[in-house]
Design an enzyme around this catalytic site. Structure first.
Site, PDB file in Angstrom:
ATOM      1  N   LYS A 299       0.823  -1.224   0.000  1.00 48.92           N
ATOM      2  CA  LYS A 299       0.000   0.000   0.000  1.00 48.92           C
ATOM      3  C   LYS A 299       0.848   1.261   0.000  1.00 48.92           C
ATOM      4  O   LYS A 299       0.407   2.311  -0.453  1.00 48.92           O
ATOM      5  CB  LYS A 299      -0.913   0.032   1.225  1.00 48.92           C
ATOM      6  CG  LYS A 299      -1.626  -1.244   1.518  1.00 48.92           C
ATOM      7  CD  LYS A 299      -2.778  -1.460   0.592  1.00 48.92           C
ATOM      8  CE  LYS A 299      -3.462  -2.776   0.901  1.00 48.92           C
ATOM      9  NZ  LYS A 299      -4.727  -2.933   0.255  1.00 48.92           N
TER      10      LYS A 299
HETATM   11  C1  LIG Z   1      -1.035  -7.923   2.405  1.00 53.14           C
HETATM   12  C2  LIG Z   1      -2.131  -7.806   1.396  1.00 53.14           C
HETATM   13  N1  LIG Z   1      -2.182  -8.676   0.397  1.00 53.14           N
HETATM   14  C3  LIG Z   1      -3.150  -8.623  -0.524  1.00 53.14           C
HETATM   15  C4  LIG Z   1      -4.160  -7.687  -0.467  1.00 53.14           C
HETATM   16  C5  LIG Z   1      -5.196  -7.671  -1.530  1.00 53.14           C
HETATM   17  O1  LIG Z   1      -5.028  -6.579  -2.415  1.00 53.14           O
HETATM   18  P1  LIG Z   1      -6.250  -6.009  -3.203  1.00 53.14           P
HETATM   19  O2  LIG Z   1      -7.264  -5.583  -2.191  1.00 53.14           O
HETATM   20  O3  LIG Z   1      -5.728  -4.868  -3.986  1.00 53.14           O
HETATM   21  O4  LIG Z   1      -6.780  -7.097  -4.041  1.00 53.14           O
HETATM   22  C6  LIG Z   1      -4.167  -6.763   0.592  1.00 53.14           C
HETATM   23  C7  LIG Z   1      -5.202  -5.737   0.783  1.00 53.14           C
HETATM   24  O5  LIG Z   1      -5.741  -5.140  -0.042  1.00 53.14           O
HETATM   25  C8  LIG Z   1      -3.105  -6.805   1.520  1.00 53.14           C
HETATM   26  O6  LIG Z   1      -3.041  -5.900   2.490  1.00 53.14           O
HETATM   27  N1  LIG Z   2      -6.560  -5.180   2.225  1.00 47.37           N
HETATM   28  C1  LIG Z   2      -6.912  -3.828   2.414  1.00 47.37           C
HETATM   29  C2  LIG Z   2      -8.372  -3.605   2.295  1.00 47.37           C
HETATM   30  C3  LIG Z   2      -8.671  -2.341   1.603  1.00 47.37           C
HETATM   31  O1  LIG Z   2      -8.272  -2.431   0.289  1.00 47.37           O
HETATM   32  P1  LIG Z   2      -7.912  -1.202  -0.623  1.00 47.37           P
HETATM   33  O2  LIG Z   2      -6.732  -1.661  -1.416  1.00 47.37           O
HETATM   34  O3  LIG Z   2      -9.097  -0.940  -1.438  1.00 47.37           O
HETATM   35  O4  LIG Z   2      -7.567  -0.026   0.227  1.00 47.37           O
HETATM   36  C4  LIG Z   2      -6.339  -3.367   3.745  1.00 47.37           C
HETATM   37  O5  LIG Z   2      -5.375  -3.981   4.177  1.00 47.37           O
HETATM   38  O6  LIG Z   2      -6.809  -2.443   4.346  1.00 47.37           O
END
Ligand SMILES: Cc1ncc(COP(=O)(O)O)c(C=O)c1O
Ligand SMILES: N[C@@H](CCOP(=O)(O)O)C(=O)O
Length: 467
Positions: free
Chosen positions: A112
């Site tokens: 993120k």
């Molecule tokens: C460690 C981790 N892996 C995978 C994901 C999944 O990613 P996305 O929500 O973009 O599919 C998330 C949260 O979004 C995450 O925090």
């Molecule tokens: N896995 C995410 C959930 C939110 O997903 P986002 O990518 O739309 O912000 C988290 O860890 O908060």
């Protein structure tokens, strides 16, 4: 660059307005009207660029007209020089032609940071110019929250409210949110699950009266296009490091809200040869069930050892559906109404499903298999995967079509964030990195609230208009 809503009934916006928006007024998500295209020759010419310069090549077409080119480069330099690895997104080889792309060298140890560090700077840039203050409201299953707080804590014109499911994120994740000092930072632990938090955020974008027309509500979740845009870069970076675009790559992506894998799909649309994209889910497997059985049915959320992927409704899937339905906003609005009603099982038209299957494979991994994969990879290489990444590796190994094509699993977080999984797999906990060594001793601040929209909105209003 103009942006349009997936539901076809909201004004076209510039990047600046998209950055300062969450959902479109018709409930849809913003996507670029025209996708920037790069030729193989142009991509090939980027081979030796450092991450920051490559990021500029990929991102600038999305922000052109709103963000000055030199200002963007300065932001990118600042953001990625703060990462803990000089390569920013290094590749770790775990087998012949099999790699993990380490996306956890940012300040909060998850992917993120790539987008949220930049988003904070973009907000500062735009809000200073407009002399505006905004309220950020975000939902997190653990990682977005701390990355958003870290990315925006220094923004002068921002109050940030992050909702996480009480007791359902890991201790490190919670502390990374609740120990950051700042009068403009508010952590709300809601007595509910991630989907309830995300629903409250979306409902608040739909009706912002609680902000009395005095502040805009801004999203930090991947419903905000700026998130996806910054996440596209590491697909180009990893491919270029392994001989792309002259040969194709395959990616396996641990998936929850479908943001990270949608960024991969975008990279492909922009011209990067990607042979295979694998949607890897935990037992919250709504997307795998849709892809394998053509049945979209939201099941109750399960609490797993991969808490960040404990998501039942996958927001960004709507962006893919928009393309599958030939960018027909009216058709999509109808489909989304049926999907969001959560009453009947919804199926895609057969030709649309066929298109989806040509673009993506999918695989669901349960907890035992996640743990076994962590053990297997450690046994083979001495490398400890975080459990979310392990889901990606397992799916990659099950779904791989061509072993001659490099398979890259996105390493979405550092294992130190997930004690339950690491201990269950029988490993000692790795050490927290230097900047977090005293995390467990820092003072925490959070408010526990019921999963009730009115209560959450009045909390936000009360703390926004405190003076
Ligand atoms: C460690 C981790 N892996 C995978 C994901 C999944 O990613 P996305 O929500 O973009 O599919 C998330 C949260 O979004 C995450 O925090
Ligand atoms: N896995 C995410 C959930 C939110 O997903 P986002 O990518 O739309 O912000 C988290 O860890 O908060």
């Amino acid at each position: 660059m103009k942006y349009i809503s997936t539901r076809g009934n909201a004004p076209e916006l510039t990047f600046e307005d998209v950055l300062l928006t969450g959902l479109a007024t018709d409930g849809g998500l913003y996507v670029p009207k025209d996708v920037p295209q790069f030729s193989l020759e142009e991509i090939e010419s980027w081979r030796d660029l450092p991450y920051t310069e490559l990021a500029h090549k990929v991102i600038y077409p999305f922000v052109e007209g709103c963000v000055d080119s030199a200002a963007l480069q300065k932001m990118l330099n600042e953001v990625y020089s703060g990462f803990g690895h000089k390569a920013v997104a290094p590749l770790q080889q775990i087998d012949h032609n099999e790699y993990v792309l380490e996306l956890f060298h940012g300040p909060t140890l998850a992917f993120k940071d790539f987008a949220l560090q930049l988003l904070g700077r973009l907000l500062d840039y735009v809000l200073e110019r407009r002399h505006e203050k905004v309220v950020i409201m975000g939902a997190t299953s653990g990682d977005t929250g701390s990355a958003a707080i870290e990315g925006t804590k220094a923004c002068r014109n921002v109050d940030i409210f992050i909702l996480h499911p009480h007791g359902k994120v890991s201790e490190v994740q919670r502390r990374q949110m609740t120990t950051v000092k700042g009068d403009n930072i508010f952590n709300i632990a809601i007595e509910g699950n991630f989907d309830q938090a995300q629903d409250m955020v979306k409902a608040s974008f739909g009706n912002q009266q609680f902000l009395r027309g005095e502040r805009k509500l801004v999203a930090v979740n991947s419903i905000n296009w700026a998130r996806i845009m910054a996440q596209i870069v590491y697909y180009f970076y990893s491919a270029l490091n392994l001989g792309g675009p002259l040969r194709p790559m395959a990616y396996s992506v641990p998936t929850g809200n479908f943001g990270d894998i949608f960024a991969g799909y975008m990279a492909k649309k922009m011209g990067l040869p990607i042979e295979q994209l694998i949607i890897a889910t935990n037992s919250n497997d709504v997307l795998h069930r849709l892809m394998s059985k053509n049945q979209y049915e939201v099941h109750p959320l399960q609490h797993t050892i991969t808490p960040s992927m404990d998501i039942a409704v996958s927001s960004n899937f709507e962006r893919l559906l928009f393309d599958l339905y030939d960018r027909d906003g009216a058709k999509l609005a109808d489909l989304m109404a049926r999907m969001n009603a959560k009453k009947d099982v919804v199926s895609l038209d057969e030709d649309k499903l066929a298109k989806a299957r040509a673009l993506f494979d999918s695989y669901a991994v349960n907890e035992d298999s996640t743990v076994t994969t962590m053990q297997e990879v450690f046994g083979e290489t001495g490398y400890l995967l975080d459990p979310h990444t392990a889901i990606g590796v397992k799916a990659a190994r099950e779904c791989r079509r061509n072993p001659r094509i490099p398979m890259i699993t996105l390493g979405t977080a550092h294992p130190v964030k997930f004690e339950d999984a690491v201990l269950r797999a029988g490993f000692d906990m790795p050490k927290l990195p230097h900047h977090l060594t005293d995390l467990m001793a820092r003072e925490e601040r959070m408010n526990v609230l019921p999963a009730d929209l009115a209560t959450v909105q009045s909390f936000i209003a009360e703390h926004t208009f405190k003076d």
